[in-house]
Structures are given as C-alpha cells and as structure tokens.
Enzyme design. Structure first.
Site, PDB file in Angstrom:
ATOM      1  CB  CYS A 181      -0.922   0.021   1.213  1.00 22.24           C
ATOM      2  SG  CYS A 181      -2.034  -1.382   1.287  1.00 22.24           S
ATOM      3  NE  ARG A 184      -2.841  -4.509  -2.851  1.00 18.31           N
ATOM      4  CZ  ARG A 184      -2.299  -3.849  -1.827  1.00 18.31           C
ATOM      5  NH1 ARG A 184      -2.463  -2.544  -1.735  1.00 18.31           N
ATOM      6  NH2 ARG A 184      -1.597  -4.476  -0.899  1.00 18.31           N
TER       7      ARG A 184
HETATM    8  C1  BEZ Z   1       0.614  -4.631   1.824  1.00 18.96           C
HETATM    9  O1  BEZ Z   1       1.809  -4.801   1.889  1.00 18.96           O
HETATM   10  O2  BEZ Z   1       0.103  -3.579   1.467  1.00 18.96           O
HETATM   11  C2  BEZ Z   1      -0.293  -5.776   2.194  1.00 18.96           C
HETATM   12  C3  BEZ Z   1       0.117  -7.056   1.877  1.00 18.96           C
HETATM   13  C4  BEZ Z   1      -0.708  -8.124   2.214  1.00 18.96           C
HETATM   14  C5  BEZ Z   1      -1.891  -7.897   2.877  1.00 18.96           C
HETATM   15  C6  BEZ Z   1      -2.302  -6.595   3.147  1.00 18.96           C
HETATM   16  C7  BEZ Z   1      -1.504  -5.528   2.804  1.00 18.96           C
END
Ligand code: BEZ
Length: 238
Positions: free
Chosen positions: A54, A137
C-alpha cells in the site's frame, strides 16, 4: 452458507450510479459523488495503512496525481483504518520513505476513514474470501455524471499498475469524446475502432472501401486513425 442475519454483499456494477455517502477524510468531510460532479473520480481502496505494498502504491499514485488532475480526474482513497492512523501513515510516507527514487511524497488527495466499513461494504470492497477485515485493492472509475464506468479488483498481495489506470482513464475519455472503441493495448496515437456496420449495405460499402479513412480487416472490424495530439488536446484541456 449464508445465514438469515447476513446481508448479501452489494457489488456496484459498470453503468450503475456511484453509491452516495458522506465520509471523513484526511482532507475533511466529503459528500460523494456530489462533490465531484463534473469531474472524473478514481475511488480506490487499499487493505491497510502502514503496509508495504500500500505504501508503494500511495507513493506512486501521489507522484502521478497532477497527470490525473490534468485529465479532469480526482483521486480518492479508502481503507478501513481510522483518521489518526491515516494521518500518521501519510506523515511517515512523507518524512521517512524512499521508493524507486520517490521521496518526500505528500499525499494530497483525500483518504477516507472507514472503520465501520460502511463505504467499503457499499462498494463491494470487502471480499471475504480474500479478507474479512481488510478491503481488497478495488478501483472504480466514475464519470462526471456519477456513473461507474470501469471497475478493477486486485488481491491484497498485488500492487496496481498505475500507468494502466491512467491508460484506462484516457481510453474512457477518448471513447466518449470521439465515439470510438479502443482495441487491445491501445494508447493515444494508436488506431481506434469504429462502430460496427449496422446494415448489410454498410458492411458491403466498408468491404469495398467506399467509406474513406477506414481500414477494414473484415466487415465487423474497421479501424481509423486518431491523431495523438487531437486526443491529448481534447482530454488534457487545462
Ligand atoms: C501490503 O503490503 O500492502 C499488504 C500485503 C498483504 C496484505 C495486506 C496488505
């Protein structure tokens, strides 16, 4: 199996009016989509603040924001975190994180707080097979009349391609402005597809080359040139 108490998840679809909501964001309260009337909006969700994928996405999107704004498009983010978490995360991004040559990145677009998941549920952003507690997402492209025009979902582990999101925006606007469709992998400057022949006579005319400026691979598949400068001058008016 669904129990009687469980509400079925709502999933807005392409062509629907964008579901309305009022929410608090890092830029104050917004009334959606009313505040964005006359503009395109990309409403997108991310799983959680202070997570690496993110963070990379926010830095990339924020760095490209002016390109989207020039195409009359505003960005609005959402996660099911609270406002103070959002503020702390955006401050951390600005003060501490460097990624692919980007640093001191200030996220100026609003980030919605949605602890209650009220907005995320309305937009089908909570997809329980992926996570019960974090939004996937999701990306909603909403046009100046508040109609959803494209929806793209990615899982938690997969960072989005923001050049592709920009390409989608420009392609949607090109279709609207020039009444054409855009073929696979289209980018401004590439040929566009015109509407199919609506009668046997028109099909024949096209196959016999009587419609000027067209290149027909068959009666149902005709393209024409659309100048890149014309596309960009029409879309990037500011
Ligand atoms: C992230 O790194 O944004 C992420 C990865 C896996 C699950 C949720 C967020």
């Amino acid at each position: 199996m669904e129990t009687l108490q469980e509400k079925p998840a709502t999933m807005p679809r392409i062509g629907d009016e964008a579901p309305a909501f009022t929410a608090m964001t890092t830029q104050g309260e917004i009334h959606f989509p009313h505040d964005y009337s006359g503009k395109w909006v990309i409403l997108f969700s991310h799983p959680a603040d202070f997570t690496p994928v993110c963070t990379s996405e926010f830095m990339t999107f924020a760095s490209m924001e002016s390109r989207f704004n020039k195409a009359n498009c505003m960005l609005v983010g959402l996660s099911v975190d609270g406002l103070y978490s959002h503020i702390a995360w955006l401050r951390t991004i600005k003060d501490k994180i460097e990624f692919k040559g980007m640093k001191n990145v200030e996220v100026k677009f609003p980030l919605i707080e949605d602890i209650t998941m009220k907005v995320a549920q309305k937009y089908g952003m909570i997809q329980s097979g992926e996570s019960e507690t974090q939004a996937v997402r999701a990306v909603f492209f909403i046009d100046p009349k508040g109609i959803i025009r494209t929806i793209i979902y990615y899982p938690l582990s997969l960072g989005r391609n923001f050049d592709e999101l920009y390409r989608v925006l420009i392609a949607l606007q090109t279709s609207d402005a020039f009444s054409v469709a855009t073929p696979a992998d289209w980018n401004p400057g590439d040929d566009v597809i015109i509407s199919p022949a609506g009668s046997c006579g028109m099909a024949q005319d096209r196959m016999e080359g009587r419609e000027e400026g067209l290149e027909c691979k068959d009666w149902f598949f005709c393209t024409k040139k659309l100048d890149k400068a014309m596309v960009l001058n029409t879309i990037l008016k500011s």
